[in-house]
Design a protein around this motif. Structure first.
Motif, PDB file in Angstrom:
ATOM      1  N   LEU A 169       0.857  -1.181   0.000  1.00 12.45           N
ATOM      2  CA  LEU A 169       0.000   0.000   0.000  1.00 12.45           C
ATOM      3  C   LEU A 169       0.893   1.231   0.000  1.00 12.45           C
ATOM      4  CD1 LEU A 169      -1.700  -2.387   1.277  1.00 12.45           C
ATOM      5  CD2 LEU A 169      -3.017  -0.620   2.442  1.00 12.45           C
ATOM      6  N   ALA A 170       0.774   2.064  -1.033  1.00 15.37           N
ATOM      7  CA  ALA A 170       1.655   3.233  -1.139  1.00 15.37           C
ATOM      8  C   ALA A 170       0.952   4.348  -1.897  1.00 15.37           C
ATOM      9  CB  ALA A 170       2.958   2.856  -1.852  1.00 15.37           C
ATOM     10  N   ASP A 171       0.846   5.529  -1.292  1.00 15.36           N
ATOM     11  CA  ASP A 171       0.277   6.649  -2.023  1.00 15.36           C
ATOM     12  C   ASP A 171       1.313   7.198  -2.996  1.00 15.36           C
ATOM     13  OD1 ASP A 171       1.551   9.269  -0.730  1.00 15.36           O
ATOM     14  OD2 ASP A 171       1.097   7.880   0.919  1.00 15.36           O
ATOM     15  N   ALA A 172       0.861   8.030  -3.921  1.00 17.04           N
ATOM     16  CA  ALA A 172       1.704   8.473  -5.029  1.00 17.04           C
ATOM     17  C   ALA A 172       2.939   9.241  -4.573  1.00 17.04           C
ATOM     18  CB  ALA A 172       0.878   9.330  -5.989  1.00 17.04           C
ATOM     19  N   ALA A 173       2.882   9.853  -3.398  1.00 16.45           N
ATOM     20  CA  ALA A 173       4.027  10.613  -2.903  1.00 16.45           C
ATOM     21  C   ALA A 173       5.224   9.718  -2.581  1.00 16.45           C
ATOM     22  CB  ALA A 173       3.630  11.402  -1.656  1.00 16.45           C
ATOM     23  N   LYS A 174       5.016   8.410  -2.501  1.00 16.03           N
ATOM     24  CA  LYS A 174       6.100   7.500  -2.121  1.00 16.03           C
ATOM     25  C   LYS A 174       7.013   7.126  -3.300  1.00 16.03           C
ATOM     26  CE  LYS A 174       4.552   7.335   2.054  1.00 16.03           C
ATOM     27  NZ  LYS A 174       3.789   6.206   2.578  1.00 16.03           N
ATOM     28  N   PHE A 175       6.573   7.371  -4.532  1.00 14.76           N
ATOM     29  CA  PHE A 175       7.386   6.981  -5.682  1.00 14.76           C
ATOM     30  C   PHE A 175       8.580   7.914  -5.840  1.00 14.76           C
ATOM     31  CE2 PHE A 175       3.208   5.227  -6.711  1.00 14.76           C
ATOM     32  CZ  PHE A 175       3.564   3.909  -6.969  1.00 14.76           C
ATOM     33  N   GLY A 176       9.755   7.314  -6.074  1.00 10.78           N
ATOM     34  CA  GLY A 176      10.976   8.086  -6.223  1.00 10.78           C
ATOM     35  C   GLY A 176      11.607   8.505  -4.918  1.00 10.78           C
ATOM     36  N   VAL A 177      11.118   7.968  -3.803  1.00  9.76           N
ATOM     37  CA  VAL A 177      11.642   8.325  -2.481  1.00  9.76           C
ATOM     38  C   VAL A 177      12.501   7.182  -1.939  1.00  9.76           C
ATOM     39  CG1 VAL A 177      11.047   8.887  -0.093  1.00  9.76           C
ATOM     40  CG2 VAL A 177       9.692   9.832  -1.975  1.00  9.76           C
ATOM     41  N   LEU A 178      13.694   7.501  -1.542  1.00  8.80           N
ATOM     42  CA  LEU A 178      14.601   6.531  -0.928  1.00  8.80           C
ATOM     43  C   LEU A 178      14.646   6.766   0.568  1.00  8.80           C
ATOM     44  CD1 LEU A 178      16.974   4.372  -1.297  1.00  8.80           C
ATOM     45  CD2 LEU A 178      18.478   6.359  -1.123  1.00  8.80           C
ATOM     46  N   SER A 179      14.439   5.714   1.348  1.00  8.54           N
ATOM     47  CA  SER A 179      14.578   5.820   2.789  1.00  8.54           C
ATOM     48  C   SER A 179      15.745   4.941   3.249  1.00  8.54           C
ATOM     49  CB  SER A 179      13.273   5.422   3.465  1.00  8.54           C
ATOM     50  OG  SER A 179      13.241   5.924   4.785  1.00  8.54           O
ATOM     51  N   LEU A 180      15.898   4.822   4.547  1.00 11.12           N
ATOM     52  CA  LEU A 180      17.128   4.277   5.115  1.00 11.12           C
ATOM     53  C   LEU A 180      17.396   2.826   4.764  1.00 11.12           C
ATOM     54  CD1 LEU A 180      19.564   4.547   7.016  1.00 11.12           C
ATOM     55  CD2 LEU A 180      18.036   4.059   8.930  1.00 11.12           C
ATOM     56  N   CYS A 181      16.395   1.952   4.896  1.00 17.64           N
ATOM     57  CA  CYS A 181      16.606   0.511   4.757  1.00 17.64           C
ATOM     58  C   CYS A 181      15.731  -0.060   3.641  1.00 17.64           C
ATOM     59  CB  CYS A 181      16.266  -0.223   6.054  1.00 17.64           C
ATOM     60  SG  CYS A 181      17.185   0.349   7.483  1.00 17.64           S
TER      61      CYS A 181
ATOM     62  N   THR B 195       0.910  -7.439  -5.473  1.00 15.19           N
ATOM     63  CA  THR B 195      -0.048  -6.400  -5.825  1.00 15.19           C
ATOM     64  C   THR B 195       0.405  -5.068  -5.242  1.00 15.19           C
ATOM     65  OG1 THR B 195      -1.876  -8.002  -5.769  1.00 15.19           O
ATOM     66  CG2 THR B 195      -2.470  -5.672  -5.674  1.00 15.19           C
ATOM     67  N   LEU B 196       0.309  -4.028  -6.044  1.00 15.89           N
ATOM     68  CA  LEU B 196       0.564  -2.666  -5.578  1.00 15.89           C
ATOM     69  C   LEU B 196      -0.758  -1.907  -5.625  1.00 15.89           C
ATOM     70  CD1 LEU B 196       2.290  -0.165  -4.849  1.00 15.89           C
ATOM     71  CD2 LEU B 196       2.735   0.122  -7.297  1.00 15.89           C
ATOM     72  N   VAL B 197      -1.147  -1.333  -4.484  1.00 12.63           N
ATOM     73  CA  VAL B 197      -2.361  -0.521  -4.413  1.00 12.63           C
ATOM     74  C   VAL B 197      -1.935   0.925  -4.154  1.00 12.63           C
ATOM     75  CG1 VAL B 197      -4.624  -0.215  -3.356  1.00 12.63           C
ATOM     76  CG2 VAL B 197      -3.582  -2.492  -3.413  1.00 12.63           C
ATOM     77  N   THR B 198      -2.358   1.828  -5.038  1.00  7.22           N
ATOM     78  CA  THR B 198      -1.960   3.227  -4.934  1.00  7.22           C
ATOM     79  C   THR B 198      -3.104   4.117  -5.386  1.00  7.22           C
ATOM     80  OG1 THR B 198      -0.218   4.827  -5.507  1.00  7.22           O
ATOM     81  CG2 THR B 198      -0.900   3.286  -7.239  1.00  7.22           C
ATOM     82  N   ASP B 199      -2.916   5.431  -5.242  1.00  4.69           N
ATOM     83  CA  ASP B 199      -4.012   6.358  -5.542  1.00  4.69           C
ATOM     84  C   ASP B 199      -3.906   7.033  -6.895  1.00  4.69           C
ATOM     85  OD1 ASP B 199      -1.749   7.649  -4.300  1.00  4.69           O
ATOM     86  OD2 ASP B 199      -2.926   9.484  -4.194  1.00  4.69           O
ATOM     87  N   ARG B 200      -2.749   6.940  -7.542  1.00  3.81           N
ATOM     88  CA  ARG B 200      -2.584   7.514  -8.880  1.00  3.81           C
ATOM     89  C   ARG B 200      -1.664   6.617  -9.687  1.00  3.81           C
ATOM     90  NH1 ARG B 200      -1.651  12.731  -6.365  1.00  3.81           N
ATOM     91  NH2 ARG B 200       0.500  12.699  -7.097  1.00  3.81           N
ATOM     92  N   ASP B 201      -1.746   6.740 -11.006  1.00  5.49           N
ATOM     93  CA  ASP B 201      -0.847   5.957 -11.849  1.00  5.49           C
ATOM     94  C   ASP B 201       0.608   6.257 -11.485  1.00  5.49           C
ATOM     95  OD1 ASP B 201      -3.002   4.943 -13.184  1.00  5.49           O
ATOM     96  OD2 ASP B 201      -2.862   6.343 -14.862  1.00  5.49           O
ATOM     97  N   PRO B 202       1.433   5.247 -11.269  1.00  3.29           N
ATOM     98  CA  PRO B 202       2.845   5.486 -10.963  1.00  3.29           C
ATOM     99  C   PRO B 202       3.565   6.086 -12.169  1.00  3.29           C
ATOM    100  CG  PRO B 202       2.169   3.240 -10.406  1.00  3.29           C
ATOM    101  CD  PRO B 202       1.080   3.823 -11.230  1.00  3.29           C
ATOM    102  N   PRO B 203       4.753   6.657 -11.957  1.00  2.00           N
ATOM    103  CA  PRO B 203       5.565   7.120 -13.084  1.00  2.00           C
ATOM    104  C   PRO B 203       5.826   5.991 -14.084  1.00  2.00           C
ATOM    105  CG  PRO B 203       6.446   7.945 -11.018  1.00  2.00           C
ATOM    106  CD  PRO B 203       5.369   6.960 -10.654  1.00  2.00           C
ATOM    107  N   ALA B 204       6.142   6.370 -15.303  1.00  2.00           N
ATOM    108  CA  ALA B 204       6.231   5.405 -16.401  1.00  2.00           C
ATOM    109  C   ALA B 204       7.183   4.252 -16.125  1.00  2.00           C
ATOM    110  CB  ALA B 204       6.645   6.136 -17.679  1.00  2.00           C
TER     111      ALA B 204
END
Length: 297
Positions: free
Chosen positions: A242-254, A264-273
């Protein structure tokens, strides 16, 4: 087979345009096999995680830590700073505040409407008699609200908010995981939590993330939870992210898994290409739940 479910029928058009759009943005396709580029991407991911953890490091410290030459690091720098979450200044690399995880209370209210839609749609994947793991996260925590009409559901979780939301529903049995309470996360973690989770069989794991990196790593910000997330993935027959669109392209620690490891990926907008391409190539299911259109539109 690539499965795409959305209220909008756009997938074929987007996928046909995606490679050229991605190329125009100067992006690079993540490696599909083991080789030089795969080694490079793994190194860059590790360096970025090290910078985020340390907040500020010198180029010399990175070279010493990863046993690489300055010329190799110079070649990596463009990709290391490309996302804007790390900045370089006079031989020093600094992680920006956005790269650091926020307390649970702050994440609770950020983008709440989209997170509720995602949780509601993810709950539709739960069947009667399922044993599910609900990860600690500001999106996954809403899932019990949408399981009232299911029969004989078992939720395994380490998150206090999930427990609180599931408590009123007699149709849900809750199994809590032992461990040390982290008040910033509202969750339990630690070696004992991993050991307890290892003893359960799980039909579906509903996973949270702090960011899906450009190299398709699924990341989180707290080291204490990483082993628990890995165990949940390992013990589950199916894995839902489960990931909203703001999570794409974000790198976190681990990094706790790769995008290819989810079902399955459930999100609120189409991910980047580039993410659409990767999901399609891996034969993964993508579920998009955009906001309902306003009346008259």
């Amino acid at each position: 087979m690539f499965i795409f479910r959305s209220m909008r029928v756009e997938m074929d058009e987007k996928c046909s345009q995606a490679p050229s759009e991605f190329a125009r943005r100067g992006g690079r396709q993540a490696p599909s096999g083991i080789g030089h580029n795969a080694v490079k991407q793994t190194r860059i991911q590790s360096i970025k995680a090290y910078i985020v953890a340390s907040r500020t490091v010198t180029l010399e410290q990175i070279c010493e830590k990863f046993q690489i030459s300055k010329s190799t690091l110079r070649r990596d720098l463009e990709e290391i700073i490309a996302d804007g979450d790390i900045r370089k200044s006079y031989g020093v690399l600094t992680a920006q505040p956005a790269a650091q995880q926020r307390p649970f209370e702050e994440r609770y209210v950020a983008n709440a409407a989209a997170k509720r839609r995602i949780a509601e749609r993810a709950a539709q994947l739960v069947s009667d008699n399922d044993i599910i793991f609900i990860d600690s996260g500001s999106t996954t925590m809403y899932m019990p609200d949408y399981l009232q009409d299911r029969s004989n559901i078992t939720i395994i979780t380490n998150n206090l908010e999930v427990i609180r939301r599931a408590y009123p529903f007699r149709n849900i049995m809750v199994i809590t995981i032992s461990g040390i309470l982290n008040r910033d996360l509202d969750s339990f973690a630690g070696a004992s939590a991993v050991s307890v989770l290892a003893g359960y069989n799980i039909n579906r794991a509903f996973m949270a993330t702090a960011g899906i990196a450009r190299d398709f790593s699924i990341t989180n910000s707290f080291v204490a939870e990483t082993d628990l997330k890995k165990m949940a993935m390992a013990r589950s027959q199916r894995r839902v992210l489960l990931a909203d669109a703001a999570k794409f392209g974000v790198l976190s620690l681990c990094t706790y898994c790769r995008m290819e490891e989810i079902d399955t990926l459930v999100t609120d907008r189409d991910p980047p290409a580039e993410y659409l391409i990767r999901l399609r190539e891996a034969g993964k299911e993508l579920v998009v739940c955009p906001p309902a259109p306003h009346p008259g539109t």
